[in-house]
Motif scaffolding. Structure first.
Motif, PDB file in Angstrom:
ATOM      1  N   VAL A  21      -0.791   2.908   1.311  1.00  0.00           N
ATOM      2  CA  VAL A  21       0.221   3.273   0.311  1.00  0.00           C
ATOM      3  C   VAL A  21       1.613   2.960   0.847  1.00  0.00           C
ATOM      4  O   VAL A  21       2.464   2.418   0.130  1.00  0.00           O
ATOM      5  CB  VAL A  21       0.100   4.771  -0.062  1.00  0.00           C
ATOM      6  N   ARG A  22       1.826   3.263   2.117  1.00  0.00           N
ATOM      7  CA  ARG A  22       3.152   3.013   2.696  1.00  0.00           C
ATOM      8  C   ARG A  22       3.455   1.514   2.765  1.00  0.00           C
ATOM      9  O   ARG A  22       4.594   1.091   2.538  1.00  0.00           O
ATOM     10  CB  ARG A  22       3.265   3.669   4.069  1.00  0.00           C
ATOM     11  N   ARG A  23       2.426   0.716   3.066  1.00  0.00           N
ATOM     12  CA  ARG A  23       2.649  -0.740   3.089  1.00  0.00           C
ATOM     13  C   ARG A  23       2.985  -1.268   1.710  1.00  0.00           C
ATOM     14  O   ARG A  23       3.911  -2.064   1.531  1.00  0.00           O
ATOM     15  CB  ARG A  23       1.401  -1.443   3.619  1.00  0.00           C
ATOM     16  N   LEU A  24       2.205  -0.818   0.732  1.00  0.00           N
ATOM     17  CA  LEU A  24       2.450  -1.284  -0.638  1.00  0.00           C
ATOM     18  C   LEU A  24       3.804  -0.805  -1.143  1.00  0.00           C
ATOM     19  O   LEU A  24       4.556  -1.556  -1.761  1.00  0.00           O
ATOM     20  CB  LEU A  24       1.331  -0.785  -1.568  1.00  0.00           C
ATOM     21  N   SER A  25       4.115   0.450  -0.883  1.00  0.00           N
ATOM     22  CA  SER A  25       5.373   0.987  -1.421  1.00  0.00           C
ATOM     23  C   SER A  25       6.575   0.329  -0.738  1.00  0.00           C
ATOM     24  O   SER A  25       7.594   0.080  -1.390  1.00  0.00           O
ATOM     25  CB  SER A  25       5.422   2.507  -1.311  1.00  0.00           C
ATOM     26  N   ALA A  26       6.426   0.005   0.561  1.00  0.00           N
ATOM     27  CA  ALA A  26       7.546  -0.654   1.243  1.00  0.00           C
ATOM     28  C   ALA A  26       7.849  -2.002   0.600  1.00  0.00           C
ATOM     29  O   ALA A  26       9.001  -2.404   0.466  1.00  0.00           O
ATOM     30  CB  ALA A  26       7.218  -0.833   2.725  1.00  0.00           C
ATOM     31  N   GLN A  27       6.788  -2.701   0.145  1.00  0.00           N
ATOM     32  CA  GLN A  27       7.009  -4.031  -0.424  1.00  0.00           C
ATOM     33  C   GLN A  27       7.282  -4.017  -1.934  1.00  0.00           C
ATOM     34  O   GLN A  27       8.068  -4.807  -2.432  1.00  0.00           O
ATOM     35  CB  GLN A  27       5.810  -4.935  -0.114  1.00  0.00           C
ATOM     36  N   PHE A  28       6.620  -3.120  -2.676  1.00  0.00           N
ATOM     37  CA  PHE A  28       6.649  -3.252  -4.140  1.00  0.00           C
ATOM     38  C   PHE A  28       7.327  -2.101  -4.883  1.00  0.00           C
ATOM     39  O   PHE A  28       7.497  -2.173  -6.096  1.00  0.00           O
ATOM     40  CB  PHE A  28       5.224  -3.411  -4.675  1.00  0.00           C
ATOM     41  N   VAL A  32      -1.831  -2.369 -12.464  1.00  0.00           N
ATOM     42  CA  VAL A  32      -2.498  -1.116 -12.078  1.00  0.00           C
ATOM     43  C   VAL A  32      -3.613  -1.457 -11.095  1.00  0.00           C
ATOM     44  O   VAL A  32      -4.484  -2.291 -11.401  1.00  0.00           O
ATOM     45  CB  VAL A  32      -3.099  -0.389 -13.305  1.00  0.00           C
ATOM     46  N   ILE A  33      -3.565  -0.833  -9.900  1.00  0.00           N
ATOM     47  CA  ILE A  33      -4.637  -1.088  -8.919  1.00  0.00           C
ATOM     48  C   ILE A  33      -5.323   0.212  -8.514  1.00  0.00           C
ATOM     49  O   ILE A  33      -4.695   1.261  -8.417  1.00  0.00           O
ATOM     50  CB  ILE A  33      -4.122  -1.841  -7.664  1.00  0.00           C
ATOM     51  N   ASP A  34      -6.626   0.095  -8.284  1.00  0.00           N
ATOM     52  CA  ASP A  34      -7.452   1.230  -7.881  1.00  0.00           C
ATOM     53  C   ASP A  34      -7.667   1.161  -6.377  1.00  0.00           C
ATOM     54  O   ASP A  34      -8.282   0.216  -5.872  1.00  0.00           O
ATOM     55  CB  ASP A  34      -8.793   1.150  -8.624  1.00  0.00           C
ATOM     56  N   LEU A  35      -7.146   2.165  -5.662  1.00  0.00           N
ATOM     57  CA  LEU A  35      -7.283   2.210  -4.204  1.00  0.00           C
ATOM     58  C   LEU A  35      -8.336   3.219  -3.774  1.00  0.00           C
ATOM     59  O   LEU A  35      -8.422   3.566  -2.603  1.00  0.00           O
ATOM     60  CB  LEU A  35      -5.939   2.569  -3.562  1.00  0.00           C
ATOM     61  N   THR A  36      -9.154   3.711  -4.710  1.00  0.00           N
ATOM     62  CA  THR A  36     -10.096   4.784  -4.355  1.00  0.00           C
ATOM     63  C   THR A  36     -11.381   4.261  -3.728  1.00  0.00           C
ATOM     64  O   THR A  36     -12.107   5.023  -3.113  1.00  0.00           O
ATOM     65  CB  THR A  36     -10.446   5.673  -5.568  1.00  0.00           C
ATOM     66  N   HIS A  37     -11.726   2.988  -3.910  1.00  0.00           N
ATOM     67  CA  HIS A  37     -12.854   2.426  -3.157  1.00  0.00           C
ATOM     68  C   HIS A  37     -12.718   0.914  -3.028  1.00  0.00           C
ATOM     69  O   HIS A  37     -11.983   0.275  -3.777  1.00  0.00           O
ATOM     70  CB  HIS A  37     -14.201   2.824  -3.767  1.00  0.00           C
ATOM     71  N   ALA A  54       0.046 -11.556  -4.392  1.00  0.00           N
ATOM     72  CA  ALA A  54       1.045 -10.826  -3.586  1.00  0.00           C
ATOM     73  C   ALA A  54       0.426  -9.567  -2.981  1.00  0.00           C
ATOM     74  O   ALA A  54       0.730  -9.202  -1.837  1.00  0.00           O
ATOM     75  CB  ALA A  54       2.254 -10.471  -4.454  1.00  0.00           C
ATOM     76  N   LEU A  55      -0.457  -8.908  -3.726  1.00  0.00           N
ATOM     77  CA  LEU A  55      -1.120  -7.699  -3.212  1.00  0.00           C
ATOM     78  C   LEU A  55      -2.048  -8.045  -2.055  1.00  0.00           C
ATOM     79  O   LEU A  55      -2.091  -7.342  -1.038  1.00  0.00           O
ATOM     80  CB  LEU A  55      -1.925  -7.030  -4.332  1.00  0.00           C
ATOM     81  N   GLU A  56      -2.790  -9.139  -2.213  1.00  0.00           N
ATOM     82  CA  GLU A  56      -3.723  -9.565  -1.161  1.00  0.00           C
ATOM     83  C   GLU A  56      -2.960  -9.961   0.092  1.00  0.00           C
ATOM     84  O   GLU A  56      -3.378  -9.638   1.210  1.00  0.00           O
ATOM     85  CB  GLU A  56      -4.604 -10.713  -1.684  1.00  0.00           C
ATOM     86  N   ASP A  57      -1.814 -10.625  -0.086  1.00  0.00           N
ATOM     87  CA  ASP A  57      -0.979 -10.976   1.068  1.00  0.00           C
ATOM     88  C   ASP A  57      -0.504  -9.724   1.789  1.00  0.00           C
ATOM     89  O   ASP A  57      -0.482  -9.671   3.018  1.00  0.00           O
ATOM     90  CB  ASP A  57       0.258 -11.778   0.618  1.00  0.00           C
ATOM     91  N   CYS A  58      -0.116  -8.721   1.005  1.00  0.00           N
ATOM     92  CA  CYS A  58       0.455  -7.506   1.599  1.00  0.00           C
ATOM     93  C   CYS A  58      -0.579  -6.742   2.414  1.00  0.00           C
ATOM     94  O   CYS A  58      -0.300  -6.302   3.521  1.00  0.00           O
ATOM     95  CB  CYS A  58       1.031  -6.623   0.492  1.00  0.00           C
ATOM     96  N   LEU A  59      -1.801  -6.584   1.878  1.00  0.00           N
ATOM     97  CA  LEU A  59      -2.810  -5.766   2.566  1.00  0.00           C
ATOM     98  C   LEU A  59      -3.760  -6.601   3.418  1.00  0.00           C
ATOM     99  O   LEU A  59      -4.525  -6.056   4.206  1.00  0.00           O
ATOM    100  CB  LEU A  59      -3.612  -4.940   1.561  1.00  0.00           C
ATOM    101  N   GLY A  60      -3.750  -7.925   3.221  1.00  0.00           N
ATOM    102  CA  GLY A  60      -4.625  -8.780   4.013  1.00  0.00           C
ATOM    103  C   GLY A  60      -6.086  -8.600   3.680  1.00  0.00           C
ATOM    104  O   GLY A  60      -6.948  -8.752   4.548  1.00  0.00           O
ATOM    105  N   GLU A  61      -6.393  -8.244   2.429  1.00  0.00           N
ATOM    106  CA  GLU A  61      -7.802  -8.175   2.003  1.00  0.00           C
ATOM    107  C   GLU A  61      -7.903  -8.515   0.523  1.00  0.00           C
ATOM    108  O   GLU A  61      -6.932  -8.393  -0.217  1.00  0.00           O
ATOM    109  CB  GLU A  61      -8.410  -6.805   2.313  1.00  0.00           C
ATOM    110  N   PRO A  62      -9.111  -8.983   0.091  1.00  0.00           N
ATOM    111  CA  PRO A  62      -9.237  -9.433  -1.292  1.00  0.00           C
ATOM    112  C   PRO A  62      -9.304  -8.273  -2.287  1.00  0.00           C
ATOM    113  O   PRO A  62      -9.795  -7.197  -1.970  1.00  0.00           O
ATOM    114  CB  PRO A  62     -10.571 -10.196  -1.290  1.00  0.00           C
ATOM    115  N   PHE A  63      -8.794  -8.510  -3.480  1.00  0.00           N
ATOM    116  CA  PHE A  63      -8.910  -7.561  -4.598  1.00  0.00           C
ATOM    117  C   PHE A  63      -9.870  -8.142  -5.617  1.00  0.00           C
ATOM    118  O   PHE A  63      -9.848  -9.352  -5.877  1.00  0.00           O
ATOM    119  CB  PHE A  63      -7.548  -7.370  -5.276  1.00  0.00           C
ATOM    120  N   SER A  64     -10.673  -7.293  -6.228  1.00  0.00           N
ATOM    121  CA  SER A  64     -11.458  -7.774  -7.358  1.00  0.00           C
ATOM    122  C   SER A  64     -10.605  -7.621  -8.621  1.00  0.00           C
ATOM    123  O   SER A  64      -9.677  -6.814  -8.657  1.00  0.00           O
ATOM    124  CB  SER A  64     -12.756  -6.989  -7.496  1.00  0.00           C
TER     125      SER A  64
END
Ligand code: TXA
Ligand code: MG
Length: 314
Positions: free
Chosen positions: A58-65, A156-161, A176-186
């Motif tokens: 959350v802190r990584r995402l909030s810092a960027q977005f 809107v992204i789901d971070l619960t699983h 941009a989200l995948e770049d920020c967290l370094g993992e794929p989103f479905s």
């Protein structure tokens, strides 16, 4: 209240009676949960129950977005009223960047619940006049914040699983989200027959003008040729480059941005759908780009919903 995405219909998010008014005024189905809007990161923690690992994300995402057009779905705390979450175990939270929204939230000292300020089913409002058209007489105050800069709603992204999921594409791209967290989103934002919907809002007919709308998804020169064969009593929501061609053939041309500029299209899409509805044309067409990269995913998703599935892909 204005936000950088679309205008929102605001109420005290911790007051169930006030939130019930939102549902009543919009005619919104009760099973569609609402986003809570915050002004500072410390307003988040009383609303969620997260472990250290999730907090780091959350802190990584909030810092960027944040502040900006990103909404996080997280496990809710007991302080969040059931009417916000439609009784579910998660809550959606966003920190808008529009100065008027930030000041309203900060001055209120409470998270503000705010769905888009349209009547349920209509295109979201990005101009003061759009809010007036839908809600004048139904609400006490409209804050004029000018034209919304982004024009489509938040991502809107789901971070619960895992894998984390994009429930609704919007102003922040999946890339941009995948770049920020370094993992794929479905991407679960397009409903699949037989699979339960994860974001309740996605199951409803949405963003639809009253006039029948056909989306033509193709390269601009190809959709131009296709639409030009149709009766010219239609209005065409078109790429800027083709406005003159449509007008010369007798169509009412309503440009909404250059073909390769998805951000420009996002900004004008909803207001142009509403404008098209006011022209009195008997049918509407929209030139739609098949390019779903970046902001294109949000434009594609909204245009698809606006046409209620009446889409021709060439
Ligand atoms: O940009 C925006 O997000 C705008 C501005 C006003 O902030 N708000 C907005 O709210 O678009 P609304 O209510 O029109 O859309 C919220 C979306 C809906 O699709 C809803 O189903 C989904 O977010 N949503 C809300 N809470 C959720 C939850 N706990 N889990 C999954 N989806 C949720
Ligand atoms: Mg909405």
């Amino acid at each position: 209240m204005p936000t950088e995405t679309v205008y929102g219909l605001a109420a005290d998010g911790l007051n169930p009676a006030a939130v019930a008014d939102i549902y009543r005024v919009k005619g919104r189905p009760q099973d569609n949960p609402l986003i809570l809007h915050i002004a500072t990161l410390d307003m988040l923690y009383p609303l969620v129950v997260i472990d250290g690992e999730t907090d780091a994300l959350v802190r990584r995402l909030s810092a960027q977005f944040w502040p900006g057009p990103l909404t996080l779905v997280l496990p809710r705390s007991p302080r969040v009223p059931d009417i916000i979450t439609a009784g579910g175990p998660t809550v959606a939270i966003r920190m808008p960047s529009h100065e008027a929204a930030r000041r309203l939230i900060a001055l209120s000292g409470t998270p503000i619940a705010a769905p888009s300020a349209n009547l349920s089913g209509k295109p979201s409002p990005t101009l003061l006049r759009d809010v007036v058209d839908d809600l004048a007489g139904r609400i006490p105050v409209i804050l004029d914040g000018g034209e919304c800069a982004v024009g489509v709603e938040s991502t809107v992204i789901d971070l619960t699983h895992r894998p984390f999921a994009v429930l609704r594409p919007g102003g922040v791209s999946r890339e941009a989200l995948e770049d920020c967290l370094g993992e794929p989103f479905s991407d679960v934002s397009s409903p699949v027959k037989g699979v339960p919907v994860r974001s309740p809002g996605m199951k409803y007919k949405h963003y639809a003008p009253s006039t029948p709308l056909t989306a033509v998804c193709a390269e601009g020169s190809v959709s131009l040729s296709y639409i030009l064969q149709k009766p010219a009593d239609a209005a065409v929501i078109c790429f800027d480059e083709y406005a003159d061609n449509f007008a010369a053939a007798g169509f009412l041309a309503l440009p909404y941005g250059a073909e390769k500029d998805a951000a420009a299209q996002a900004k004008k899409l909803f207001s142009t759908l509403r404008k098209a509805d006011r022209t009195g044309a008997s049918h509407l067409y929209i030139q739609m780009s098949p390019d779903k990269s970046g902001c294109g995913a949000a434009v594609y998703n909204r245009a698809l919903r606006a046409c209620g599935g009446d889409i021709i892909t060439l």
